[in-house]
Structures are given as C-alpha cells and as structure tokens.
Design an enzyme around this catalytic site. Structure first.
Site, PDB file in Angstrom:
ATOM      1  CG  ASN A 132      35.726  33.911  35.677  1.00  0.00           C
ATOM      2  OD1 ASN A 132      36.677  34.175  35.094  1.00  0.00           O
ATOM      3  ND2 ASN A 132      35.225  33.893  36.371  1.00  0.00           N
ATOM      4  CB  THR A 174      30.182  29.174  39.721  1.00  0.00           C
ATOM      5  OG1 THR A 174      29.196  28.139  40.302  1.00  0.00           O
ATOM      6  CG2 THR A 174      31.013  28.831  41.857  1.00  0.00           C
ATOM      7  CG  ASP A 213      41.319  38.145  37.899  1.00  0.00           C
ATOM      8  OD1 ASP A 213      42.033  39.076  39.386  1.00  0.00           O
ATOM      9  OD2 ASP A 213      39.599  38.531  37.598  1.00  0.00           O
ATOM     10  CG  HIS A 217      33.351  34.806  40.701  1.00  0.00           C
ATOM     11  ND1 HIS A 217      32.529  35.504  41.273  1.00  0.00           N
ATOM     12  CD2 HIS A 217      34.445  35.228  41.819  1.00  0.00           C
ATOM     13  CE1 HIS A 217      32.535  36.119  42.381  1.00  0.00           C
ATOM     14  NE2 HIS A 217      33.711  36.209  41.984  1.00  0.00           N
ATOM     15  CD  GLU A 260      40.990  37.778  42.632  1.00  0.00           C
ATOM     16  OE1 GLU A 260      41.247  39.053  43.442  1.00  0.00           O
ATOM     17  OE2 GLU A 260      40.706  37.577  41.767  1.00  0.00           O
TER      18      GLU A 260
END
Length: 473
Positions: A132, A174, A213, A217, A260
C-alpha cells in the site's frame, strides 16, 4: 514500519495464578501446523547471510525465518549499505517495482537458493511485503510499475497524497499518506494483478508465507471506500478467496500470512483476523513495561490485550519498529530481551517472533556495526533462547498456568505437570513459588542449576536476569 508509538500503560496489579480459556475464541486463519512455531526475524540480513546461517537457525529451534522486503526498492545515498546513514534500513519499505531482488539483500537467484537451503532443514521462509505504499520520491517508481497499474494517475488512491491526521479515522487511515508515504490504490484490479504476480513468484521461488507491513492501512470490506475504489476487496484477493483476472494466490492453504495491525482505539481486529494473523502490539508494550519495571505483577500478563484468538497472534518482546523508530525498546539489554522471550515462548498461545538486533549493538549504540546484509548479534542463539524455543515444541498441547514470586520479579510459566519455565528480571535471590510440577529435584540444562519441588512449592536460587527451563525426565 511503525506508524506512531502506541503507549501502553501498566495495568492493574494481579496476583495468584492465571489459567487461560480458549473456548471463547473462534477459528484461526494461521495454519495449525505452524501455530506452535517460532519466528526469527533476520532483520536486514542478506539472502546469502540467511542461507549461510540456516543450519544454525534450525538447530536453535526456529521453525520460520522472516526476511526484510525482497522487492526492488528505493536507492538512496548512492546505494549505501548502512542500517542508518548511507543506506538506511527503511529504504526497504519504499517499493519502486514489484519484482524479486534489491541492492541491499540480493538477487532473485540468491533468494531462491536461500529458500532451497531452508527446505533442507524444514524452515519456512516468510517475506515482508508492503503493497500500500511506494517510495517518498514518486519519480523513482519504475515505468514497468506504472504501466502495469494503468499509469501514474491510477497508482494512488484519490486521497492517497493527503497526509493522515487522525489515525482513528478509518477513511484517512486506509486511504491517506502515512508519514509522507503515498497510499497506493490497492483496490485497483490492475495493481492487484501486478502485485499478486509478485507474490506468486515469491511462492514459486520458495516463500512459505508473508508479513504484510502497515496492514491496518489497507481497507476491509466494511471500511469507507475511496473514490477510486468501488470495492474494498484487497484482502480477499491477497488471501486467495477471490481471483483477479484469472490469477489466484498459489498454495493458499499452506501459507503463513500475518499483518502488522498496530492496535489503537478504532482498529477492526476481529475483521482483520478473519483474513490473516495479527501482531499483538499491545501485549508487547505490556511485556516491555514489566521488563523495565522488573516486576511481572504490576501488569496483566495473563490477558493478550487483543480481540482475536490468541492462537492467531504474532507476539514479540520488540519489533524492528520499536527498536529502530526512536529506539523505544533499544534500551533493554540483551539479557532482559531473553527474559521476555522465554516468557513469550513458554506460553501456550501466540507465535513468538525474535528480532535479530544488529551485530555489535548495545543499549547505548543500537546500530552497532551499522551494516545492512550482515548477520545480527548472537543473542538469537543464546543458550537460554535455544532452550526456550525447544521447550515450546516439547510442551505442545500442555495447558499453561502463570505463578509469581511475592515481589513480582520472578514468573513461572507452568505447562501442565510436564514442565515449567522460570524467568527472573530482578537480582539474584532465593525463591519459593507455587508450581504444578511433581515433587522432585529438577536441573536446568543451560545453567545446571537445581531446583526442588515439594508439596506444590518450587524452591531454589535464581541469578540476576536469567531464565531456567525445568522438565520431567
């Protein structure tokens, strides 16, 4: 990468024994055959370095090894190889193309050779991935990346260049830029196809799982939608529940996948846990508080401080983020890290992850020799760490109970009547602590220290900042 510090206060003092019920939790998404495993985070080790140390990793009782991001990444300071300085560890976390190999860790061929070596010893290789975000410098993103996703106008969310101001606002969290890192439109079907091609290539070259990771988000189906995202379906694609343009996640039922998902006030832990394993960041904070205070009774170590099934959690004393970002955990000595590790690993749930700190590092010099690619310091193969890893395997299926010394400096993690781990974060002392072990004399294999059990009490001498493993013959 860590978004921001999660400050965990010491909780209400609890005493006596703790037993943990599992019946209130649902199913897990982590493979059952790996839930009793132990992960070595070979932080910033090169593929060749991991390969060269694979036999020792296996003999130390680790069942999985996690690499730093393997994709092509941003090159800064003319390709420098310092953890912090000319090279910087966090350039790993700035993708510029989704292909295997980068200047810091090694080539695709070296990655494949590493995983082949891992298979010889039954070790699963986990790869850190971060779909992302891209590099801060958007001009560094390669033409191949841009072409694959439909051009630079299709790469980021409509909100993707706006900095997150409220991390508890799910729309911002996000879809917005995190610390300057632009937020990729992970719902773009062309991006999904491009990224999953990379994931399947990693699997074809020997990867057995992934750490996502900044996973919190990436939006869930129930999250607000970006203007460019008609469906929040990334996690369905990433876990193989859906195909994208005919491409499906390979070996989806065999993979160990966790994310995460740092805990905060408005994080959808239960919904994320329907897809992936989750990081127990709050528990790590509680444990570090106990280590710093040198008292296990001033915090709640029974509860996992998480809404997901404990068997779904990845636990740690510290992560690379707590170590590198402002040095939150770097002040803990290697001895205290071992104490926390023994407690985590002796427990019956959670999948512990051991961070390999840099070679030559100390609480006053966290970067040590400051070299990317080299093996970390020897704490990951300290005899106490190895003993804890092997104890975990030997105690599979045994229920846990926690007991504490009167001053809180010593905790015993009892596993049925079969074995127990003792951890002392205080000074050397004579102890008398409740136990479930049968009467007899028990000798710790690492320190050759004998303890006596009689009438439900365990007595003996413990050294400063030491752990002991006791098992029935």
């Amino acid at each position: 990468m860590k978004i921001r510090k999660i400050i965990v206060a010491a909780l209400t003092c609890l005493s006596g024994l703790f037993s943990f019920p599992y019946s209130t939790y649902g199913q897990t998404t982590l493979p059952k055959d790996k839930q009793n495993g132990v992960i070595l985070h070979a932080f910033c080790w090169s593929f060749n370095t991991i390969k060269a140390n694979m036999k020792q990793i296996a003999e130390a009782g680790y069942t999985m090894v996690q690499t730093s991001p393997a994709n092509k990444c941003f090159v800064g300071e003319e390709g420098g190889m310092e953890l912090f300085g000319h090279g910087k560890w966090y350039y790993h976390y700035q993708p510029i193309e989704w292909t295997i190999g980068n200047y810091q860790l090694g080539t695709k061929e070296e990655f494949a050779a590493m995983t082949a070596e891992a298979r010889k010893y039954g070790i699963t290789v986990l790869v850190d991935v971060l779909p992302n975000h891209t590099a801060f410098d958007r001009s560094a993103v390669t033409p191949a990346f841009l072409q694959a996703v439909g051009g630079k106008d299709e790469l980021y969310h409509a909100n993707g260049l706006n900095e997150i101001k409220d991390y508890n606002d799910r729309y911002q969290c996000t879809t917005g830029a995190m610390g300057g890192l632009p937020d990729v439109n992970t719902e773009n079907p062309k991006f999904q196809y491009y990224f999953m091609t990379y994931i399947n290539d990693l699997i074809a070259n020997g990867a057995g799982g992934f750490r996502y990771d900044t996973a919190k988000h990436i939006g869930l189906p129930s999250d607000p939608k970006d203007d460019k995202s008609p469906r929040n379906n990334f996690w369905d694609i990433a876990t193989g529940r859906e195909s994208i343009n005919g491409l499906t996640l390979a070996k989806k039922d065999e993979l160990f996948i966790y994310g995460e998902v740092l805990q905060d006030k408005n994080v959808k832990e239960k919904e994320y846990s329907q897809y992936i394993g989750l990081t127990a960041s709050a528990y790590g904070g509680v444990l570090r508080e106990a280590l710093k205070q040198r008292n296990f009774k001033q915090v709640d170590l029974k509860a996992w401080h998480h809404k997901a099934n404990p068997k779904q959690l990845i636990t740690w004393v510290e992560s690379h983020d707590t170590y590198c970002n402002a040095g939150e955990s770097a002040g803990l000595s290697d001895a205290l890290i071992r104490c926390g590790w023994t407690l985590l690993t002796a427990r019956s749930a959670g999948v512990p992850l051991f961070l390999s700190r840099p070679e030559g590092s100390t609480p006053d010099n966290r970067w040590g020799n400051n070299r990317i690619g080299e093996r970390g310091n020897a704490n990951f193969i300290h005899p106490e760490v190895i003993a804890a890893n092997k104890f975990r395997q030997a105690m599979d299926g045994e229920k846990e109970t926690l007991y504490y010394s009167k001053d809180g400096a010593v905790v015993e993690i009892a596993r049925g009547t079969k074995g127990a781990a003792l951890v002392n974060v205080g000074n050397a002392a004579e102890i008398s602590i409740r136990t479930q072990l049968p009467d007899g004399v028990y000798t710790d294999a690492v320190h050759q220290t004998s303890f006596t059990v009689a009438g439900g009490k365990l007595t003996g001498h413990v050294e400063k900042e030491c752990s002991y493993i006791l098992m029935q013959n």
